[in-house]
Scaffold this motif. Sequence first.
Motif, PDB file in Angstrom:
ATOM      1  N   ASP A 211      11.864   8.600 -10.135  1.00 22.55           N
ATOM      2  CA  ASP A 211      10.933   8.743 -11.038  1.00 22.55           C
ATOM      3  C   ASP A 211       9.546   9.173 -10.477  1.00 22.55           C
ATOM      4  N   VAL A 212       8.842   9.858 -10.977  1.00 20.47           N
ATOM      5  CA  VAL A 212       7.347  10.230 -10.700  1.00 20.47           C
ATOM      6  C   VAL A 212       6.297   9.024 -11.243  1.00 20.47           C
ATOM      7  N   VAL A 213       5.822   8.479 -10.251  1.00 20.58           N
ATOM      8  CA  VAL A 213       5.062   7.353 -10.793  1.00 20.58           C
ATOM      9  C   VAL A 213       3.506   7.246 -10.086  1.00 20.58           C
ATOM     10  N   ASN A 214       2.676   6.625 -10.636  1.00 23.63           N
ATOM     11  CA  ASN A 214       1.176   6.136 -10.155  1.00 23.63           C
ATOM     12  C   ASN A 214       1.400   4.951  -9.469  1.00 23.63           C
ATOM     13  N   VAL A 215       1.007   4.583  -8.445  1.00 22.26           N
ATOM     14  CA  VAL A 215       1.112   3.314  -7.821  1.00 22.26           C
ATOM     15  C   VAL A 215      -0.254   2.718  -7.227  1.00 22.26           C
ATOM     16  N   ILE A 216      -0.330   1.441  -7.117  1.00 21.29           N
ATOM     17  CA  ILE A 216      -1.369   0.755  -6.178  1.00 21.29           C
ATOM     18  C   ILE A 216      -0.402  -0.222  -5.463  1.00 21.29           C
ATOM     19  N   ALA A 217      -0.719  -0.103  -4.217  1.00 24.30           N
ATOM     20  CA  ALA A 217      -0.139  -0.839  -3.152  1.00 24.30           C
ATOM     21  C   ALA A 217      -1.201  -1.688  -2.227  1.00 24.30           C
ATOM     22  N   VAL A 218      -0.537  -2.490  -1.341  1.00 24.09           N
ATOM     23  CA  VAL A 218      -1.617  -3.534  -0.811  1.00 24.09           C
ATOM     24  C   VAL A 218      -0.908  -3.592   0.646  1.00 24.09           C
ATOM     25  N   ASP A 219      -1.587  -3.643   1.774  1.00 27.11           N
ATOM     26  CA  ASP A 219      -1.228  -4.088   3.055  1.00 27.11           C
ATOM     27  C   ASP A 219      -0.306  -5.359   3.111  1.00 27.11           C
ATOM     28  N   SER A 220       1.047  -5.036   3.647  1.00 20.15           N
ATOM     29  CA  SER A 220       1.867  -6.092   3.670  1.00 20.15           C
ATOM     30  C   SER A 220       3.066  -5.771   4.496  1.00 20.15           C
ATOM     31  N   ILE A 221       3.526  -6.860   5.374  1.00 27.11           N
ATOM     32  CA  ILE A 221       4.548  -6.773   6.678  1.00 27.11           C
ATOM     33  C   ILE A 221       5.772  -6.907   5.743  1.00 27.11           C
ATOM     34  N   GLN A 222       6.409  -5.811   5.384  1.00 26.42           N
ATOM     35  CA  GLN A 222       7.948  -5.793   4.645  1.00 26.42           C
ATOM     36  C   GLN A 222       8.645  -4.794   5.586  1.00 26.42           C
ATOM     37  N   LEU A 223       9.269  -5.171   6.635  1.00 25.71           N
ATOM     38  CA  LEU A 223       9.761  -4.424   7.791  1.00 25.71           C
ATOM     39  C   LEU A 223      10.803  -3.556   7.232  1.00 25.71           C
ATOM     40  N   PRO A 224      10.897  -2.269   7.399  1.00 26.21           N
ATOM     41  CA  PRO A 224      10.060  -1.502   8.310  1.00 26.21           C
ATOM     42  C   PRO A 224       8.756  -0.914   7.638  1.00 26.21           C
ATOM     43  N   TYR A 225       8.345  -1.593   6.728  1.00 31.90           N
ATOM     44  CA  TYR A 225       7.322  -0.954   5.663  1.00 31.90           C
ATOM     45  C   TYR A 225       6.126  -1.574   5.957  1.00 31.90           C
ATOM     46  N   SER A 226       4.960  -1.223   5.737  1.00 31.41           N
ATOM     47  CA  SER A 226       3.555  -1.795   6.049  1.00 31.41           C
ATOM     48  C   SER A 226       2.773  -1.854   4.627  1.00 31.41           C
ATOM     49  N   TRP A 227       3.274  -1.657   3.434  1.00 28.99           N
ATOM     50  CA  TRP A 227       2.816  -1.404   2.215  1.00 28.99           C
ATOM     51  C   TRP A 227       3.743  -2.112   1.264  1.00 28.99           C
ATOM     52  N   ARG A 228       2.927  -2.636   0.060  1.00 30.87           N
ATOM     53  CA  ARG A 228       4.031  -3.244  -0.772  1.00 30.87           C
ATOM     54  C   ARG A 228       3.275  -3.032  -2.193  1.00 30.87           C
ATOM     55  N   VAL A 229       4.154  -2.105  -2.951  1.00 29.07           N
ATOM     56  CA  VAL A 229       3.599  -1.731  -4.140  1.00 29.07           C
ATOM     57  C   VAL A 229       3.640  -3.003  -5.296  1.00 29.07           C
ATOM     58  N   VAL A 230       2.226  -3.068  -5.835  1.00 28.86           N
ATOM     59  CA  VAL A 230       2.005  -4.314  -6.795  1.00 28.86           C
ATOM     60  C   VAL A 230       1.897  -3.894  -7.970  1.00 28.86           C
ATOM     61  N   SER A 231       1.632  -2.367  -8.325  1.00 23.78           N
ATOM     62  CA  SER A 231       1.292  -1.917  -9.718  1.00 23.78           C
ATOM     63  C   SER A 231       2.061  -0.387  -9.982  1.00 23.78           C
ATOM     64  N   MET A 232       2.781  -0.167 -10.957  1.00 22.01           N
ATOM     65  CA  MET A 232       3.622   0.979 -10.908  1.00 22.01           C
ATOM     66  C   MET A 232       3.625   1.541 -12.457  1.00 22.01           C
ATOM     67  N   ILE A 233       3.013   2.806 -12.669  1.00 23.10           N
ATOM     68  CA  ILE A 233       3.116   3.375 -14.010  1.00 23.10           C
ATOM     69  C   ILE A 233       3.796   4.766 -13.924  1.00 23.10           C
ATOM     70  N   PRO A 234       4.876   4.820 -14.713  1.00 24.22           N
ATOM     71  CA  PRO A 234       5.495   6.233 -15.020  1.00 24.22           C
ATOM     72  C   PRO A 234       4.352   7.355 -15.262  1.00 24.22           C
ATOM     73  N   ALA A 235       4.384   8.403 -14.365  1.00 27.99           N
ATOM     74  CA  ALA A 235       3.335   9.236 -14.596  1.00 27.99           C
ATOM     75  C   ALA A 235       3.588  10.333 -15.527  1.00 27.99           C
ATOM     76  N   ASP A 236       4.636  10.428 -15.880  1.00 29.05           N
ATOM     77  CA  ASP A 236       5.148  11.449 -16.880  1.00 29.05           C
ATOM     78  C   ASP A 236       6.076  10.849 -18.389  1.00 29.05           C
ATOM     79  N   MET A 237       5.569   9.735 -18.518  1.00 28.40           N
ATOM     80  CA  MET A 237       5.799   8.962 -19.686  1.00 28.40           C
ATOM     81  C   MET A 237       4.812   8.328 -20.504  1.00 28.40           C
ATOM     82  N   LEU A 238       4.888   8.335 -21.621  1.00 25.96           N
ATOM     83  CA  LEU A 238       3.605   7.958 -22.633  1.00 25.96           C
ATOM     84  C   LEU A 238       4.312   6.772 -23.349  1.00 25.96           C
ATOM     85  N   TYR A 239       3.636   5.478 -23.368  1.00 20.47           N
ATOM     86  CA  TYR A 239       4.106   4.479 -24.105  1.00 20.47           C
ATOM     87  C   TYR A 239       2.960   4.058 -25.275  1.00 20.47           C
TER      88      TYR A 239
END
Length: 239
Positions: A211-239
Amino acid sequence: MLSLLRRISALFQWNKKSEEAPEEQPQDISNLQSVHGVVTSLCANYGWINKSIFFHTDVVCDNMPVRIGVNVIALVEEDETTQVLNAIKVKIMNNPLDCKDPSKLGKRFCIKYVTHVMQDNIYVSNGVSFPIHLFSGAFRPFKGDLVLVAYSMITGTSYINIDSVRPLSFQNMQRACITRLDGRTGVVEHCMMFTLDSLHTLSGYTPALYDVVNVIAVDSIQLPYSWRVVSMIPADMLY
């Protein structure tokens, strides 16, 4: 057609990433320390804090420009082999409220990571806790999230009073691709994890692979990642 090409590209990139070594992350986050300091030397893509703490410029929050003499707070780990101190996150403190000597205003700052969240309280590293209403983010914190804590010392004691807590930094990414999905967790663009247990999204939408999405992420230690997505909206879908 463009969407199809993007998904094919994402699949190719995922196969390539899976063959590479995971991003280096701290092995024991309980040893991370929050350190106040000053940038004392700087090269093209790395520098030193207090002449003894090494950092890469890509760990500086909010893509802020770095210069020698700027005041920072760093989240620091010690390399077990070389004993070199490395900053895994650097926050530039250039806001008037974040003055050069915060103690003169009775307010100090430090970086903490969330260890667990109860119904009404958030617990962070070193056994510190605070009521959830002090958290200024428009989402519920999650284990591993990095936060900037403003606090003051209680006169005549070793106790602290937490004044406010906010996310260390945010990152916005437009038209990003979901590159991995495993049950209730997933990854966006190979670098930002998310979990359906804490994700804000549109009612009725369930993230799907590629899926292609628009996201907002925050700094977070989630090994092996350093970002956690807190908000996700589909970029190609209208609701």
